[in-house]
Design a protein around this motif. Structure first.
Motif, PDB file in Angstrom:
ATOM      1  N   ALA A 205       0.971  -1.395  -0.020  1.00  0.00           N
ATOM      2  CA  ALA A 205       0.314   0.232  -0.184  1.00  0.00           C
ATOM      3  C   ALA A 205       0.878   1.414   0.264  1.00  0.00           C
ATOM      4  CB  ALA A 205      -1.240   0.240   1.195  1.00  0.00           C
ATOM      5  N   MET A 206       2.062   1.172   0.813  1.00  0.00           N
ATOM      6  CA  MET A 206       2.751   2.635   0.436  1.00  0.00           C
ATOM      7  C   MET A 206       3.118   2.366  -0.281  1.00  0.00           C
ATOM      8  SD  MET A 206       4.532   2.099   4.625  1.00  0.00           S
ATOM      9  CE  MET A 206       5.968   3.918   4.514  1.00  0.00           C
ATOM     10  N   ALA A 207       3.489   1.546  -0.582  1.00  0.00           N
ATOM     11  CA  ALA A 207       4.718   1.911  -2.427  1.00  0.00           C
ATOM     12  C   ALA A 207       3.980   1.907  -3.237  1.00  0.00           C
ATOM     13  CB  ALA A 207       4.809  -0.320  -2.402  1.00  0.00           C
ATOM     14  N   ALA A 208       2.602   1.229  -3.558  1.00  0.00           N
ATOM     15  CA  ALA A 208       1.758   2.191  -4.302  1.00  0.00           C
ATOM     16  C   ALA A 208       1.032   3.650  -3.709  1.00  0.00           C
ATOM     17  CB  ALA A 208       0.147   1.220  -4.872  1.00  0.00           C
ATOM     18  N   GLU A 209       0.963   3.987  -2.922  1.00  0.00           N
ATOM     19  CA  GLU A 209       0.515   5.556  -2.184  1.00  0.00           C
ATOM     20  C   GLU A 209       2.273   6.322  -3.224  1.00  0.00           C
ATOM     21  OE1 GLU A 209      -0.049   8.331   1.318  1.00  0.00           O
ATOM     22  OE2 GLU A 209       0.905   6.570   1.293  1.00  0.00           O
ATOM     23  N   ALA A 210       3.535   5.964  -3.452  1.00  0.00           N
ATOM     24  CA  ALA A 210       4.558   6.880  -3.098  1.00  0.00           C
ATOM     25  C   ALA A 210       4.586   6.827  -4.783  1.00  0.00           C
ATOM     26  CB  ALA A 210       5.489   5.781  -2.496  1.00  0.00           C
ATOM     27  N   GLU A 211       3.957   5.533  -5.341  1.00  0.00           N
ATOM     28  CA  GLU A 211       4.733   5.349  -7.051  1.00  0.00           C
ATOM     29  C   GLU A 211       3.256   6.043  -7.279  1.00  0.00           C
ATOM     30  OE1 GLU A 211       3.491   2.482 -11.214  1.00  0.00           O
ATOM     31  OE2 GLU A 211       3.900   1.734  -8.847  1.00  0.00           O
TER      32      GLU A 211
END
Length: 282
Positions: A205-211
């Motif tokens: 979820a944090m990776a998707a948010e950063a992307e």
């Protein structure tokens, strides 16, 4: 300064309590046994010296008990010291700094996120008498207290604070542990958080948010570039419209750029006069 004064006061009171407990002299039976032991040592000299003389290193201290009572004079060492076989027992205390890993702790943060955190603690013995007389096993007790303190401190922090304020959390843990272990004669010198492991779903979820945030910034930057390019093209068009010969030069420059490439390109020249004639009609 106030904290150091309170720590020193607690330590001094702890040592004073041990001294007061030992203030009463030994009983008659203890005196008789000690006297007999001295006679046996003198009778078996010099062989008895092999059992009576002990050595501790520069980084060690010896806490001696005689018939179960703490021997006056405090910890012995470094160097040679004398014990009486059969009635004396001693314990060596290492004064060097010791480090240990706090096992990974499953912690629920303030914003209800489950994380696994492990740390490293560095400590040393500052008062050998307290470490022997006030706690059964200072090493095991310090380890348990470090794990509990880690859970208590991190349980009051949000996930963002845990990830960004590691140094502050380490200092808070160090001061809490040092204050709690001071009656045991243990000095906690340093606490370091090794790793913070997040659940796999939260990492995704944090990776998707950063992307998504990066893509949004890229689109904003591209839009700003298009806006600046359009304004530049407008200014260039205004300059070219003021000089008819500039359009001819631009046309020739474009032909030169195309001809410099090694691609198969077919050109259909269009006279500038026709274009200017059409522009005048407009």
């Amino acid at each position: 300064m106030d904290l150091d004064t309170s720590v020193y006061t607690k330590r001094k009171s702890s040592v004073d309590a041990i001294v007061r407990a030992n203030a009463e002299g030994p009983g008659l039976c203890a005196i008789i046994l000690t006297f007999i032991s001295y006679i046996l040592i003198m009778a078996t000299m010099p062989f008895s010296f092999c059992f009576c003389i002990k050595v501790v290193q520069e980084y060690e201290r010896a806490v001696i008990f005689r018939l179960g009572r703490l021997l006056k004079g405090g910890a012995k060492g470094p160097g040679l010291f004398f014990v009486i076989p059969c009635i004396d027992s001693y314990r060596k205390i290492d004064l060097r700094t010791v480090s240990f890993d706090v096992p990974p702790q499953e912690i629920l943060s303030k914003d209800s996120v489950t994380i696994a955190v492990d740390a490293v603690v560095y400590y040393r013995i500052s008062e050998p008498l307290s470490s022997v007389c006030n706690v059964t096993d200072y090493s095991h007790s310090t380890r348990l207290l470090a794990a509990t303190t880690l859970r208590n401190v991190l349980g009051t922090k949000n996930l963002a604070e845990i990830l960004s304020e590691r140094e502050t959390i380490s200092r808070n843990m160090q001061s809490s542990l040092d204050e709690a272990t001071d009656p045991w004669g243990v000095k906690v010198e340093r606490v370091e958080i090794k790793d913070v492991r997040l659940p796999v779903q939260l990492q995704r979820a944090m990776a998707a948010e950063a992307e998504a945030a990066r893509e949004a910034r890229a689109k904003v930057i591209a839009a700003e570039g298009e806006h600046r390019a359009s304004r530049s093209l407008k200014e260039a068009a205004e300059v070219i419209s003021q000089s008819p010969g500039a359009l001819q030069l631009r046309y020739l420059q474009t032909l030169q750029t195309i001809s410099a490439e090694k691609n198969s390109t077919i050109l259909f020249p269009l006279p500038i006069d026709i274009i200017s004639h059409m522009m005048k009609k407009k």
